[in-house]
Design a protein around this motif. Structure first.
Motif, PDB file in Angstrom:
ATOM      1  N   THR A  51       0.851  -1.198   0.000  1.00 54.19           N
ATOM      2  CA  THR A  51       0.000   0.000   0.000  1.00 54.19           C
ATOM      3  C   THR A  51       0.893   1.257   0.000  1.00 54.19           C
ATOM      4  O   THR A  51       0.522   2.287   0.547  1.00 54.19           O
ATOM      5  CB  THR A  51      -0.919   0.033   1.251  1.00 54.19           C
ATOM      6  OG1 THR A  51      -0.098  -0.090   2.419  1.00 54.19           O
ATOM      7  CG2 THR A  51      -1.925  -1.099   1.232  1.00 54.19           C
ATOM      8  N   LYS A  52       2.070   1.138  -0.624  1.00 50.43           N
ATOM      9  CA  LYS A  52       3.034   2.248  -0.560  1.00 50.43           C
ATOM     10  C   LYS A  52       2.652   3.445  -1.447  1.00 50.43           C
ATOM     11  O   LYS A  52       3.231   4.504  -1.334  1.00 50.43           O
ATOM     12  CB  LYS A  52       4.441   1.754  -0.941  1.00 50.43           C
ATOM     13  CG  LYS A  52       5.081   0.908   0.158  1.00 50.43           C
ATOM     14  CD  LYS A  52       6.582   0.803   0.020  1.00 50.43           C
ATOM     15  CE  LYS A  52       6.978   0.079  -1.234  1.00 50.43           C
ATOM     16  NZ  LYS A  52       8.420   0.043  -1.445  1.00 50.43           N
ATOM     17  N   CYS A  53       1.733   3.223  -2.406  1.00 51.26           N
ATOM     18  CA  CYS A  53       1.250   4.384  -3.169  1.00 51.26           C
ATOM     19  C   CYS A  53      -0.239   4.201  -3.452  1.00 51.26           C
ATOM     20  O   CYS A  53      -0.811   3.138  -3.210  1.00 51.26           O
ATOM     21  CB  CYS A  53       2.055   4.570  -4.461  1.00 51.26           C
ATOM     22  SG  CYS A  53       1.538   3.517  -5.818  1.00 51.26           S
ATOM     23  N   ARG A  54      -0.858   5.246  -4.000  1.00 50.79           N
ATOM     24  CA  ARG A  54      -2.320   5.235  -4.130  1.00 50.79           C
ATOM     25  C   ARG A  54      -2.830   4.276  -5.195  1.00 50.79           C
ATOM     26  O   ARG A  54      -4.033   4.025  -5.281  1.00 50.79           O
ATOM     27  CB  ARG A  54      -2.818   6.652  -4.415  1.00 50.79           C
ATOM     28  CG  ARG A  54      -2.557   7.577  -3.243  1.00 50.79           C
ATOM     29  CD  ARG A  54      -3.252   8.885  -3.400  1.00 50.79           C
ATOM     30  NE  ARG A  54      -4.704   8.697  -3.458  1.00 50.79           N
ATOM     31  CZ  ARG A  54      -5.554   9.692  -3.603  1.00 50.79           C
ATOM     32  NH1 ARG A  54      -5.131  10.917  -3.706  1.00 50.79           N
ATOM     33  NH2 ARG A  54      -6.849   9.453  -3.651  1.00 50.79           N
ATOM     34  N   LEU A  55      -1.938   3.728  -6.021  1.00 47.11           N
ATOM     35  CA  LEU A  55      -2.398   2.773  -7.043  1.00 47.11           C
ATOM     36  C   LEU A  55      -3.001   1.516  -6.398  1.00 47.11           C
ATOM     37  O   LEU A  55      -3.768   0.799  -7.034  1.00 47.11           O
ATOM     38  CB  LEU A  55      -1.248   2.397  -7.975  1.00 47.11           C
ATOM     39  CG  LEU A  55      -0.691   3.536  -8.843  1.00 47.11           C
ATOM     40  CD1 LEU A  55       0.428   3.046  -9.736  1.00 47.11           C
ATOM     41  CD2 LEU A  55      -1.802   4.171  -9.677  1.00 47.11           C
ATOM     42  N   CYS A  56      -2.686   1.280  -5.129  1.00 44.10           N
ATOM     43  CA  CYS A  56      -3.268   0.110  -4.443  1.00 44.10           C
ATOM     44  C   CYS A  56      -4.781   0.261  -4.298  1.00 44.10           C
ATOM     45  O   CYS A  56      -5.491  -0.727  -4.173  1.00 44.10           O
ATOM     46  CB  CYS A  56      -2.613  -0.117  -3.084  1.00 44.10           C
ATOM     47  SG  CYS A  56      -3.030   1.155  -1.879  1.00 44.10           S
ATOM     48  N   ILE A 116       9.262 -10.678 -17.838  1.00 41.75           N
ATOM     49  CA  ILE A 116       8.556  -9.476 -18.297  1.00 41.75           C
ATOM     50  C   ILE A 116       7.898  -8.792 -17.103  1.00 41.75           C
ATOM     51  O   ILE A 116       7.199  -9.441 -16.314  1.00 41.75           O
ATOM     52  CB  ILE A 116       7.484  -9.847 -19.357  1.00 41.75           C
ATOM     53  CG1 ILE A 116       8.143 -10.625 -20.499  1.00 41.75           C
ATOM     54  CG2 ILE A 116       6.806  -8.596 -19.894  1.00 41.75           C
ATOM     55  CD1 ILE A 116       7.194 -11.075 -21.577  1.00 41.75           C
ATOM     56  N   GLY A 117       8.153  -7.509 -16.954  1.00 38.38           N
ATOM     57  CA  GLY A 117       7.592  -6.784 -15.816  1.00 38.38           C
ATOM     58  C   GLY A 117       7.431  -5.309 -16.127  1.00 38.38           C
ATOM     59  O   GLY A 117       7.534  -4.882 -17.281  1.00 38.38           O
ATOM     60  N   ASN A 118       7.205  -4.542 -15.080  1.00 37.46           N
ATOM     61  CA  ASN A 118       6.945  -3.111 -15.240  1.00 37.46           C
ATOM     62  C   ASN A 118       7.596  -2.311 -14.119  1.00 37.46           C
ATOM     63  O   ASN A 118       7.954  -2.864 -13.081  1.00 37.46           O
ATOM     64  CB  ASN A 118       5.428  -2.852 -15.187  1.00 37.46           C
ATOM     65  CG  ASN A 118       4.728  -3.287 -16.465  1.00 37.46           C
ATOM     66  OD1 ASN A 118       4.937  -2.718 -17.532  1.00 37.46           O
ATOM     67  ND2 ASN A 118       3.913  -4.324 -16.351  1.00 37.46           N
ATOM     68  N   ILE A 119       7.679  -1.000 -14.345  1.00 29.83           N
ATOM     69  CA  ILE A 119       8.189  -0.100 -13.303  1.00 29.83           C
ATOM     70  C   ILE A 119       7.219  -0.075 -12.117  1.00 29.83           C
ATOM     71  O   ILE A 119       7.639  -0.206 -10.976  1.00 29.83           O
ATOM     72  CB  ILE A 119       8.363   1.341 -13.850  1.00 29.83           C
ATOM     73  CG1 ILE A 119       9.368   1.381 -15.005  1.00 29.83           C
ATOM     74  CG2 ILE A 119       8.743   2.306 -12.734  1.00 29.83           C
ATOM     75  CD1 ILE A 119      10.815   1.246 -14.621  1.00 29.83           C
ATOM     76  N   VAL A 120       5.910   0.111 -12.386  1.00 28.56           N
ATOM     77  CA  VAL A 120       4.934   0.025 -11.280  1.00 28.56           C
ATOM     78  C   VAL A 120       4.128  -1.262 -11.434  1.00 28.56           C
ATOM     79  O   VAL A 120       3.831  -1.697 -12.536  1.00 28.56           O
ATOM     80  CB  VAL A 120       3.984   1.252 -11.196  1.00 28.56           C
ATOM     81  CG1 VAL A 120       4.755   2.494 -10.821  1.00 28.56           C
ATOM     82  CG2 VAL A 120       3.176   1.453 -12.472  1.00 28.56           C
ATOM     83  N   LYS A 121       3.806  -1.860 -10.298  1.00 29.87           N
ATOM     84  CA  LYS A 121       3.191  -3.194 -10.291  1.00 29.87           C
ATOM     85  C   LYS A 121       1.671  -3.155 -10.196  1.00 29.87           C
ATOM     86  O   LYS A 121       1.033  -4.208 -10.156  1.00 29.87           O
ATOM     87  CB  LYS A 121       3.733  -4.023  -9.118  1.00 29.87           C
ATOM     88  CG  LYS A 121       5.241  -3.956  -8.904  1.00 29.87           C
ATOM     89  CD  LYS A 121       6.017  -4.463 -10.102  1.00 29.87           C
ATOM     90  CE  LYS A 121       7.502  -4.600  -9.775  1.00 29.87           C
ATOM     91  NZ  LYS A 121       8.306  -4.847 -10.974  1.00 29.87           N
ATOM     92  N   CYS A 122       1.088  -1.954 -10.112  1.00 34.01           N
ATOM     93  CA  CYS A 122      -0.374  -1.819 -10.076  1.00 34.01           C
ATOM     94  C   CYS A 122      -0.792  -0.861 -11.179  1.00 34.01           C
ATOM     95  O   CYS A 122      -0.059   0.082 -11.503  1.00 34.01           O
ATOM     96  CB  CYS A 122      -0.829  -1.258  -8.729  1.00 34.01           C
ATOM     97  SG  CYS A 122      -0.258  -2.237  -7.321  1.00 34.01           S
ATOM     98  N   ARG A 123      -1.980  -1.085 -11.742  1.00 38.25           N
ATOM     99  CA  ARG A 123      -2.415  -0.322 -12.918  1.00 38.25           C
ATOM    100  C   ARG A 123      -2.733   1.139 -12.583  1.00 38.25           C
ATOM    101  O   ARG A 123      -3.569   1.402 -11.704  1.00 38.25           O
ATOM    102  CB  ARG A 123      -3.670  -0.967 -13.494  1.00 38.25           C
ATOM    103  CG  ARG A 123      -4.111  -0.285 -14.756  1.00 38.25           C
ATOM    104  CD  ARG A 123      -5.491  -0.734 -15.189  1.00 38.25           C
ATOM    105  NE  ARG A 123      -5.837  -0.081 -16.438  1.00 38.25           N
ATOM    106  CZ  ARG A 123      -7.062   0.145 -16.860  1.00 38.25           C
ATOM    107  NH1 ARG A 123      -8.077  -0.264 -16.136  1.00 38.25           N
ATOM    108  NH2 ARG A 123      -7.268   0.740 -17.997  1.00 38.25           N
ATOM    109  N   PRO A 124      -2.119   2.073 -13.297  1.00 41.62           N
ATOM    110  CA  PRO A 124      -2.554   3.464 -13.165  1.00 41.62           C
ATOM    111  C   PRO A 124      -3.941   3.607 -13.808  1.00 41.62           C
ATOM    112  O   PRO A 124      -4.145   3.154 -14.936  1.00 41.62           O
ATOM    113  CB  PRO A 124      -1.492   4.255 -13.956  1.00 41.62           C
ATOM    114  CG  PRO A 124      -0.317   3.333 -14.054  1.00 41.62           C
ATOM    115  CD  PRO A 124      -0.905   1.949 -14.127  1.00 41.62           C
TER     116      PRO A 124
END
Ligand code: SF4
Length: 221
Positions: A51-56, A116-124
């Motif tokens: 829950t470190k950023c609001r994307l959660c 294969i991955g991404n910089i942020v792990k939750c969808r903007p």
């Protein structure tokens, strides 16, 4: 030292490291402990609860990334899209299928050769760009993944992941065409497959140049 004494000494070392970690939370002092404790499963568990950023608040699933240990190539985009958010898997939509064709063209297979991955792990939400504070919060997960997976090469796809990983501010058109160093791992930037699908006439040729650069690097290493 006799065998039993050595086993006891090793056990006490680990115990001391564990106690110190639990009481001080200081991992940085003890790189041996980090090596003993960190794993891809551990990182995935932390991402699932993150829950470190609001994307959660708006995600359906986290998308930690997927692939084998010691992949030949690690492909990094900016963040999950709608399909990825629904399934928890990276690059499974139209752009992902197109990227599989790129990899086929240079003899690489998703299950065997690619993480294969991404910089942020939750969808903007609404596929907007990830905000700087969201990327800052999430980047340590990717750094730990790279350290554990030890890919031969990183391919950053799109402007955002290429800027973050090269630490530069130019657009992707200027960043691509060169090989960079990301903390000891070679990195090649290219366009994002969804951008190429939108404008194949402009981007297909440079992407093919970049893929040839990827293949040449992997053939040499
Ligand atoms: S995007 Fe990253 S930092 Fe933000 S909640 Fe998801 S896992 Fe945590």
């Amino acid at each position: 030292m006799k065998n039993n004494e050595k086993i006891l000494a090793d056990f006490c070392d680990v115990l001391n490291l564990t106690t110190d970690y639990l009481t001080t939370g200081n991992k940085s002092k003890h790189s041996e402990f980090e090596i003993l404790s960190d794993s891809m499963e551990q990182i995935e568990k932390e991402i699932d609860l993150c829950t470190k950023c609001r994307l959660c608040e708006t995600r359906t699933n986290t998308v930690p990334g997927r692939g084998p240990q010691n992949p030949r190539l690690m492909i990094i985009g900016e963040g999950p899209g709608a399909e990825e958010d629904k399934t928890g898997l990276p690059f499974v939509g139209r752009a992902g299928k197109y990227m599989d064709k790129w990899m086929d063209a240079i003899g690489l297979k998703r299950e065997k050769d690619l993480f294969i991955g991404n910089i942020v792990k939750c969808r903007p939400p609404g596929n907007r760009d990830p905000l700087p504070e969201e990327m800052t919060a999430c980047l340590p997960y990717l750094e730990r993944q790279i350290k554990l997976l030890k890919p031969d090469l990183i391919l950053s796809v799109g402007r955002i992941s290429s800027q973050v990983l090269t630490g530069r501010s130019e657009g992707i058109g200027r960043l691509r065409g060169r090989t960079y160093d990301y903390k000891g791992t070679a990195l090649i930037p290219t366009y994002h497959p969804s951008g190429v699908l939108r404008n194949p006439n402009e981007y297909r040729k440079p992407v093919w140049e970049d893929l040839k650069r990827v293949k040449a690097y992997l053939d040499e290493h």
